[in-house]
Write an enzyme that holds these catalytic residues in place. Structure first.
Site, PDB file in Angstrom:
ATOM      1  N   TYR A 191      23.142 -72.736 -73.565  1.00 61.00           N
ATOM      2  CA  TYR A 191      24.595 -72.567 -73.753  1.00 61.00           C
ATOM      3  C   TYR A 191      25.139 -73.301 -74.976  1.00 61.00           C
ATOM      4  CZ  TYR A 191      25.490 -76.561 -70.384  1.00 61.00           C
ATOM      5  OH  TYR A 191      25.546 -77.734 -69.710  1.00 61.00           O
ATOM      6  N   GLU A 192      26.337 -72.939 -75.348  1.00 59.37           N
ATOM      7  CA  GLU A 192      26.951 -73.399 -76.608  1.00 59.37           C
ATOM      8  C   GLU A 192      26.100 -73.003 -77.811  1.00 59.37           C
ATOM      9  OE1 GLU A 192      29.834 -74.219 -76.091  1.00 59.37           O
ATOM     10  OE2 GLU A 192      29.833 -75.031 -74.077  1.00 59.37           O
ATOM     11  N   GLY A 193      25.486 -71.842 -77.745  1.00 57.21           N
ATOM     12  CA  GLY A 193      24.608 -71.383 -78.820  1.00 57.21           C
ATOM     13  C   GLY A 193      23.176 -71.743 -78.503  1.00 57.21           C
TER      14      GLY A 193
END
Lengths: 600, 600
Positions: free
Chosen positions: B441-443
């Site tokens: 998550y978050e890239g």
């Protein structure tokens, strides 16, 4: 998406082509004279159908539903009973067993490919027949004729299942500590009392009877591992006519809630004056159990390979359909709102890594399987001995390398899916949870590494290493001699890694004579190095064959072209790991051992 | 066993000692003039108590119970509401926020250490305040004064929570594809309509209101990422007096069943003509969102570090008490039936690896946190600019490196436990399942690597690299100049890895000009190399300090001796990974890109 189509072309490649010139050639022996390559291919095709159509549909649902313990009886998830019936009726349980007991007598080279398919499509399911197979191996080698007559036919056919009961709560790796007791009875049987944990397939509803092979200790036994005996303890005592008789003193006292492998029942077993019979000699139980354990260790490696393959395929399927971003070199599918993520180099890196792991392990696994067959059916005693040495060497490597790479591949698959991979409904996080146990059971991968470095390298003045070292060095010499320019760089890369491995072998052996910790601290890195060289050997062999086939342009040129690319990727991007291992080992055990226990 | 005692000594070391001479020295700036080192230590001690006593006891139970969706409302697991109340009342939610909004204004150097403790003891819990903090960051930077006045105080205090609503089912990484619509209203507000998925803390029962920051598209917006705007959409519309008013058109349409992080609600959100207000300029939403995202990325790295630390400690505790086998050099505890497994070199290899990862990441994280503070409060514009460059460079490294190592450490922890690690009741397989999402998550970490190689290296003629390269090369020169024999080998090792990194940087930059795929194929290996060099830098600095302290014999000599050993282990056994990366990148993108899409 759990996507699987059995990789039959690659299986045929490793089975028929890759090792055609190998010294372990028992496939041509009398034991297999009645079989033809076509028959093997037909078996693989049937196994593929069974795996894809019967086992795969139960993989995710089995994970979700899990096993339950109701009134002392384990229930497998919906569909498992029917699947097991089909599996058994198809003769899959008996594929490689001796025809004397009703087996089909196929070689391990074929059997291990079938095992791979089973484990790709339903690892939990695979454990039930897998454990039975292991138990029959030990029973066949060490059991009395009476025991064999009474149990082998029903276990080989899969009518009855088997287990191996080793672990107790306070002892796993260190079986010398075990406490389960065996008291001899006047009729020659024994009464077994004690508690076991982590018993895979310890109880279930797939078969009418479950036959436990139990490690226990006689009252007068020496301490430690030299005082362990092996006993056969059935859940139901058979009647004289072979039918299932009265219940024996064996109970499931609980089932474990595990990270994964949820459709495989992991049981706590209580033996309370349970009737059993000794398998082999008193106090020689550990070596009897190791017959089973070694078989299982290779099979656990194949389990890893199985998960690796389905993880790869499931990731490829998603990478082809998921649209996200544009290729770095410009849009590839301007007709679509975005390109499929397979265009991105980092996604390709992930896919190629999984692919290379799967193909490399399949080839190394096949090499080991040839030795398994040759150990049994090789033409001369010398050849059989050589095969035995090779099996001894490769067993820990197959077990640990394949399962470490499988967990890595399963995690890469999840990463390919991004956030969707973390969600249960997509079915790929299950691969991570399922694969994780393969690095642990049947001896943790650390124990495999110690077995390799501490036992297999040292035994018989390094004799176990010879078939492996000779094969690799012969191939490198042949390739250098052939002067094949296209593969020169790969040959050089393998030579270099092999040289580093030889040097490391000598270094570790020398240091270990002074300090046993040097072997222990090197073990895991060493196993990985050896495994990478073994994979490199199979990839270079494969590339040589593929180069010739591409030149012939024989109609299957796409398969061989892909093989050449896969081999290149291995040498370019994966083999360099061996250098890291080499450097790490070179530094010695000092900093590993230096910290005081209370300073951690 | 989930075992955790906050590593306060090492935290104080990185906070006060390790970077005492660093260029990023905003800790001494006016913004923090009222704080003293003693105060920071007291804050850390209080945070340790709160984490150990309030959060840790809910970690395993929260995983087991999970979140539930009942009648459109998300319920967090038992105990979470009370824990959140204590957390908020303790001021932990507002630790690093601006005093203007009721925050305590502590530096990030301290705040990130507190975040680490929160994430060690309850990663799921940590997400709730974490998301709120991210949302306030974006709002503070880009929101109108009215919006800030209305929302910042309540969000900073933790009375209301925040989310970031980016992902839709067909777009995660590629936000240009998003479809959620925003229609302007006459009163200056907007109506938001669309569906979002994977919204962490999208709804819950910890706060009276949840404030969503939502990416959406205006009707006349340009296509792709240049047509995305950011909106603030509260669950309940506030009344003029700040109290919670009527329900807005935001619904939770489902919660995900995930591999882990089960006590954190991951929601599917439906926006149906929901009232919202624009944050920042129309069509500039992505850059506003990146303000939040970048903050979050560093925090996700810290999440990884948190899991890494508890995994390490939990493994150490088990390795000390689990009796199995004997030391290779002879029994260490002849009084016991077997030695504790901590005597085995391969177990020590595992423990030391986790330890080195945790200490290395803590140091690198602290370095980045200093730059975060300096970016904001540095004395001169030049220094602030330099810190901004460094933060830009290190953000993807902290996010990806720390989380990759965290998953590795969590898996090593399970391996240390053997079969017991695979069983839920021991609590360590949860670390694996929880840590796994941090790589995504978050890239995803692949996206981080591309950000590093494709954007951060290339931007401004490589200016982002300079503070990092200078720091490492200055240290190496200093150390070489000092002629410290004890650390000569480690200095040489860092110099070599740094040289390889510089060479690789040039190679990748050169190749990428011809073929963008070269950068993409190198990215993941490159990030790891840079991360290893960064860790090496901190370990060499630490070893230099420790050497001096041991010579002084200042009463804490055990801590510094241990630090020297940890540093040695890093250079001996971990840094060699950089060589593998170097070799892999050198081989280029060819074999990664060669396979035709339909040949996979």
């Amino acid at each position: 998406m759990q996507v699987y189509n059995a990789p039959l072309r690659d299986m045929r490649f490793v089975l028929h082509e890759l090792f055609a010139d190998d010294q372990f050639d028992a496939g041509n022996s009398a034991a297999f004279a009645e079989f033809t390559p076509d028959l093997y291919d037909a078996v693989l095709e049937e196994a593929a159908r069974m795996s894809q159509e019967v086992l795969l549909p139960l993989n995710a649902s089995g994970d979700l539903e899990g096993c339950t313990l109701e009134n002392g009886v384990v229930r497998t998830p919906s569909g498992f009973r029917e699947a097991y019936r089909l599996f058994r009726e198809g003769g899959w349980a008996a594929l490689a067993s001796d025809p004397q007991w009703g087996g089909q007598g196929l070689p391990e080279t074929v059997n291990k490919l079938v095992e791979e398919m089973t484990c790709s499509t339903n690892l939990s399911f695979g454990l039930y027949p897998g454990l039975t197979h292991g138990a029959t191996t030990a029973l066949e080698s060490h059991g009395s004729e009476d025991l064999k007559q009474a149990y082998m036919p029903k276990m080989v056919s899969g009518e009855w299942a088997g287990t191996m009961c080793l672990t107790e709560s306070h002892c796993g790796t260190d079986l010398g500590l075990l406490r389960t007791r065996a008291d001899p009875q006047e009729d020659g049987s024994y009464r077994i009392t004690g508690s076991k944990i982590f018993i895979s397939a310890g109880d279930h509803d797939l078969t009418d009877n479950v036959i436990h092979l139990v490690l226990a200790r006689l009252a007068d036994a020496p301490k430690g591992v030299k005082g362990i005996s092996l006993f056969l303890v059935p859940k139901f005592l058979p009647n004289d006519d072979g039918s299932v008789g009265p219940r024996n003193g064996v109970q499931v006292s609980g089932i474990e809630h595990k990270m994964g492998l949820k459709a495989s029942a992991t049981c706590q077993m209580s033996f309370d004056d349970a009737k059993g019979w000794i398998v082999g000699e008193p106090n020689k139980g550990l070596s009897a159990m190791f017959t089973m354990m070694n078989t299982e260790r290779v099979s656990v490696g194949i389990q890893g390979l199985g998960v690796n393959e389905i993880a790869y395929q499931s990731a490829v399927a998603y990478a082809r359909e998921r649209l996200q971003g544009r290729a770095l070199t410009g849009p590839k599918r301007p007709d679509l709102p975005a390109d499929p993520i397979i265009v991105h180099p980092d996604v390709r890196r992930m896919l190629m890594t999984m692919r290379v792991y799967a193909e490399g392990c399949r080839a190394v696994g096949q090499w080991a399987s040839r030795a398994l067959d040759t150990q049994k059916h090789g033409e001369t005693p010398e050849l059989r001995a050589r095969a035995t040495d090779f099996v001894a060497l490769m067993t820990p490597v197959v077990k640990a390398l394949f399962t470490d790479l499988a967990s890595e591949a399963a995690n890469i698959c999840v990463q390919t899916y991004g956030g969707h991979g973390y969600i249960r409904e997509h079915g790929v996080e299950q691969f991570v949870r399922d694969a994780r146990i393969t690095q642990i059971y049947e001896g943790t991968n650390g124990v495999q590494a110690l077995d390799l470095v501490g036992r297999k390298l040292a035994a018989n003045m390094g004799r176990n290493m010879r078939p492996f070292f000779h094969a690799v060095s012969n191939l490198c010499e042949d390739m250098a001699g052939e002067g094949d320019k296209a593969l020169a760089a790969q040959t050089a890369a393998l030579q270099q890694a092999f040289g580093a491995l030889q040097l490391t072998t000598a270094t570790v052996a020398r240091r270990a004579m002074k300090d046993g910790n040097e072997a222990g601290a090197a073990a895991t890195d060493y196993l990985r190095m050896l495994g990478l060289v073994a994979m490199g050997y199979t990839f270079l062999k494969a590339a040589r064959i593929a180069t010739a086939k591409v030149a012939e342009d024989d109609g299957e040129v796409d398969f061989y072209r892909a093989k050449l690319i896969t081999a290149s990727f291995f040498f370019d991007r994966i083999l360099p790991q061996a250098t890291a291992g080499f450097l790490a080992i070179k530094s010695g055990a000092g900093s590993t051992m230096a910290l005081a226990e209370d300073a951690f």
